[in-house]
Design a protein around this motif. Sequence first.
Motif, PDB file in Angstrom:
ATOM      1  N   LEU A 419       0.829  -1.210   0.000  1.00  0.00           N
ATOM      2  CA  LEU A 419       0.000   0.000   0.000  1.00  0.00           C
ATOM      3  C   LEU A 419       0.862   1.259   0.000  1.00  0.00           C
ATOM      4  O   LEU A 419       0.510   2.273  -0.626  1.00  0.00           O
ATOM      5  CB  LEU A 419      -0.930  -0.013   1.209  1.00  0.00           C
ATOM      6  CG  LEU A 419      -2.067  -1.037   1.161  1.00  0.00           C
ATOM      7  CD1 LEU A 419      -2.775  -1.101   2.510  1.00  0.00           C
ATOM      8  CD2 LEU A 419      -3.058  -0.705   0.044  1.00  0.00           C
ATOM      9  N   ALA A 420       1.994   1.217   0.702  1.00  0.00           N
ATOM     10  CA  ALA A 420       2.907   2.365   0.686  1.00  0.00           C
ATOM     11  C   ALA A 420       3.464   2.593  -0.716  1.00  0.00           C
ATOM     12  O   ALA A 420       3.561   3.741  -1.186  1.00  0.00           O
ATOM     13  CB  ALA A 420       4.046   2.138   1.682  1.00  0.00           C
ATOM     14  N   ALA A 421       3.824   1.513  -1.387  1.00  0.00           N
ATOM     15  CA  ALA A 421       4.313   1.645  -2.763  1.00  0.00           C
ATOM     16  C   ALA A 421       3.219   2.171  -3.681  1.00  0.00           C
ATOM     17  O   ALA A 421       3.466   3.032  -4.540  1.00  0.00           O
ATOM     18  CB  ALA A 421       4.821   0.289  -3.253  1.00  0.00           C
ATOM     19  N   ASP A 426       2.806   6.847  -9.734  1.00  0.00           N
ATOM     20  CA  ASP A 426       2.437   7.976 -10.586  1.00  0.00           C
ATOM     21  C   ASP A 426       2.540   7.555 -12.043  1.00  0.00           C
ATOM     22  O   ASP A 426       3.632   7.440 -12.586  1.00  0.00           O
ATOM     23  CB  ASP A 426       3.366   9.154 -10.310  1.00  0.00           C
ATOM     24  CG  ASP A 426       2.980  10.397 -11.119  1.00  0.00           C
ATOM     25  OD1 ASP A 426       2.009  10.320 -11.896  1.00  0.00           O
ATOM     26  OD2 ASP A 426       3.653  11.433 -10.964  1.00  0.00           O
ATOM     27  N   PRO A 427       1.398   7.303 -12.705  1.00  0.00           N
ATOM     28  CA  PRO A 427       1.432   6.855 -14.109  1.00  0.00           C
ATOM     29  C   PRO A 427       2.068   7.859 -15.043  1.00  0.00           C
ATOM     30  O   PRO A 427       2.456   7.506 -16.166  1.00  0.00           O
ATOM     31  CB  PRO A 427      -0.056   6.656 -14.444  1.00  0.00           C
ATOM     32  CG  PRO A 427      -0.740   6.498 -13.126  1.00  0.00           C
ATOM     33  CD  PRO A 427       0.030   7.352 -12.172  1.00  0.00           C
ATOM     34  N   ALA A 428       2.189   9.118 -14.606  1.00  0.00           N
ATOM     35  CA  ALA A 428       2.783  10.138 -15.480  1.00  0.00           C
ATOM     36  C   ALA A 428       4.306  10.018 -15.525  1.00  0.00           C
ATOM     37  O   ALA A 428       4.935  10.554 -16.440  1.00  0.00           O
ATOM     38  CB  ALA A 428       2.377  11.533 -15.005  1.00  0.00           C
ATOM     39  N   ARG A 429       4.896   9.334 -14.533  1.00  0.00           N
ATOM     40  CA  ARG A 429       6.349   9.145 -14.535  1.00  0.00           C
ATOM     41  C   ARG A 429       6.749   8.067 -15.525  1.00  0.00           C
ATOM     42  O   ARG A 429       5.947   7.202 -15.889  1.00  0.00           O
ATOM     43  CB  ARG A 429       6.840   8.747 -13.138  1.00  0.00           C
ATOM     44  CG  ARG A 429       7.057   9.901 -12.186  1.00  0.00           C
ATOM     45  CD  ARG A 429       7.898   9.455 -10.997  1.00  0.00           C
ATOM     46  NE  ARG A 429       7.213   8.459 -10.189  1.00  0.00           N
ATOM     47  CZ  ARG A 429       6.787   8.666  -8.951  1.00  0.00           C
ATOM     48  NH1 ARG A 429       6.958   9.853  -8.384  1.00  0.00           N
ATOM     49  NH2 ARG A 429       6.193   7.712  -8.272  1.00  0.00           N
ATOM     50  N   ASP A 434       9.169   5.329 -11.843  1.00  0.00           N
ATOM     51  CA  ASP A 434       8.032   5.043 -10.971  1.00  0.00           C
ATOM     52  C   ASP A 434       8.323   3.829 -10.093  1.00  0.00           C
ATOM     53  O   ASP A 434       8.010   3.824  -8.893  1.00  0.00           O
ATOM     54  CB  ASP A 434       6.786   4.807 -11.822  1.00  0.00           C
ATOM     55  CG  ASP A 434       5.520   4.834 -11.000  1.00  0.00           C
ATOM     56  OD1 ASP A 434       5.391   5.712 -10.123  1.00  0.00           O
ATOM     57  OD2 ASP A 434       4.644   3.982 -11.241  1.00  0.00           O
ATOM     58  N   VAL A 435       8.928   2.802 -10.671  1.00  0.00           N
ATOM     59  CA  VAL A 435       9.255   1.602  -9.907  1.00  0.00           C
ATOM     60  C   VAL A 435      10.270   1.908  -8.823  1.00  0.00           C
ATOM     61  O   VAL A 435      10.178   1.396  -7.702  1.00  0.00           O
ATOM     62  CB  VAL A 435       9.752   0.489 -10.856  1.00  0.00           C
ATOM     63  CG1 VAL A 435      10.372  -0.650 -10.061  1.00  0.00           C
ATOM     64  CG2 VAL A 435       8.615  -0.030 -11.707  1.00  0.00           C
ATOM     65  N   VAL A 436      11.244   2.753  -9.118  1.00  0.00           N
ATOM     66  CA  VAL A 436      12.240   3.133  -8.100  1.00  0.00           C
ATOM     67  C   VAL A 436      11.557   3.824  -6.922  1.00  0.00           C
ATOM     68  O   VAL A 436      11.829   3.528  -5.751  1.00  0.00           O
ATOM     69  CB  VAL A 436      13.324   4.035  -8.708  1.00  0.00           C
ATOM     70  CG1 VAL A 436      14.213   4.627  -7.610  1.00  0.00           C
ATOM     71  CG2 VAL A 436      14.172   3.245  -9.701  1.00  0.00           C
ATOM     72  N   ALA A 437      10.636   4.751  -7.230  1.00  0.00           N
ATOM     73  CA  ALA A 437       9.930   5.462  -6.168  1.00  0.00           C
ATOM     74  C   ALA A 437       9.071   4.497  -5.342  1.00  0.00           C
ATOM     75  O   ALA A 437       9.023   4.593  -4.106  1.00  0.00           O
ATOM     76  CB  ALA A 437       9.053   6.557  -6.774  1.00  0.00           C
ATOM     77  N   MET A 438       8.405   3.557  -6.012  1.00  0.00           N
ATOM     78  CA  MET A 438       7.570   2.596  -5.299  1.00  0.00           C
ATOM     79  C   MET A 438       8.424   1.667  -4.441  1.00  0.00           C
ATOM     80  O   MET A 438       8.052   1.341  -3.302  1.00  0.00           O
ATOM     81  CB  MET A 438       6.732   1.795  -6.296  1.00  0.00           C
ATOM     82  CG  MET A 438       5.698   2.633  -7.048  1.00  0.00           C
ATOM     83  SD  MET A 438       4.814   1.709  -8.329  1.00  0.00           S
ATOM     84  CE  MET A 438       3.758   0.676  -7.304  1.00  0.00           C
TER      85      MET A 438
END
Length: 549
Positions: A419-421, A426-429, A434-438
């Motif tokens: 849930l935190a991920a 953000d689909p705009a990334r 996006d995977v790195v941020a998640m």
Amino acid sequence: MPPTLDAALLTRWTRDATTALEQHCDEIDRINVFPVPDGDTGTNLLLTMRAAAEAVRRAARENGARGVTTVAGALARGALAGARGNSGVILSQVLRGVSEAVAAVAGPAPAGAVLADALRRAHRLATAAVSRPREGTVLTVLAAAAGAAATVDSERLDDVAVAAADAARTALQATTGQLPELARAGVVDAGGLGLYVVLDALARLVTGRVGAAEMPATGAANRPGPRGREVLVAQRESGSAVYDYEVMFLLDGTDAARVDVLRAELDVIGDSVAVVDDGAGLWNVHLHCSDVGAAIEAGIGAGRPHRITVIRFDDDLPPDAASGDGRFVRDRAVLMVVTGTELAELARSAGAAVLERGPGRPVDESDLGAALVGTRARHVVLLPDDSELTRIAERAAAAARRDGQEVLIVPSASVLQGLAALAVHDPARRPAEDVVAMADAAAGTRTAGLMVAESEALTWVGRCEPGDVLGISDGEVVLIAPDLAVGGLWLAHRMLTAGGELVTVLLGQGVDESLGEGLAADLRRTHPEVDVTVHRGGQTDFPIVLGVE
């Protein structure tokens, strides 16, 4: 010597049918216009057959299953558990017909007669599964195959198999003139074509024919491949004219009487209702509807639903995904594996596609593969939410990549990490960013839980008595408390010593809402710098689970 219907032949037929469906999957998808023009009948049939094949392999690995009855039973159960869409449900009943016919043989019997009995049973089971059967569908093709098998003047397996396949081919070509939807598109029925492919694979196997199958004219060559909304909003004379979702789930803990009530309720909620079983207490439920919650609640009223899958028909196709493989109707998706209906609803409300696993039930590669395809997305981030699922997820992702779907896995050991991920998705990334941020968000979430001791034991923090509340972190007992309220507060304090900005509380099955409200109030008083959220998780292993980000 005439061929026999033994375990080896059933296994080879499954393999050959899977290969044939792989070869014709795109063609079947292209002509899919009934009951919903969503371009996935070939994919659904292939996934269902793969699930059946995997069940046979698993049975052989686990108990050395080699007998024809055992193999046939594994085929039927695997197909039912892995059935996708209406077409997959029908295919599962064809394989169940084979299983029942094989099991009914008390002694030596002509193999052709067994196959004829299997097709007769399959037609009866498949017709009973569909709430409103229509002429010109896969049921029509199956009826023709069963009729030819029953009337051919031979009990040899090869003669019966060829007669059934030839009759299926003839009936398939006639479907164009039997349904207005097919006539308007100039195609044959997609499900019927898939069934012919499966029966032709058997006929070719038992006669020893080699080379590519000679396919009947289907109209696929004149029909462009599905391209997102263009196909999805095609005119629908029947089957989900006003419904937005396809809902499927497995159901157990029920009986035939309660399933009859369920079927009637689902007929009111939606259409394209199909409810089938494996004869041993496991049911597969399929329908098209708009009120997903009502469908799931009806399932809960009838028994215990699990492996719930929800697919939206008319997802808009992003401009950058408007070309390419017609299996994809959207560019990006996040798939989460969760346990329990309440957690599944929580994940869906946060924007994820969900594979729901039942408490204590394993998830295998075929389950994950089917769920990945079910997202209908070109790029998928997979959150297994269980460290033990990571290796299985990697294999499923590798298989999906071979089929042209880009899948990236974010390691997540718990649903709170998932849930935190999901919260930072953000689909705009760009997908990689996006995977790195998640992944960073998941790794930055610490989780722990509370459980009630059932017996006296010696732990790292002292001796516990039955009824004591244990705080568990990284598999170890880190505190002993007199009750859940105190234990929750102590555990949160301990976790916040390393810092944190957000505490998430998941309440387990049967835990009173007031417990979560009291814990949140205590934390806001003692840690005013921290945000606190409380959700009903419904988990059965821990009464309370805490996450700190």
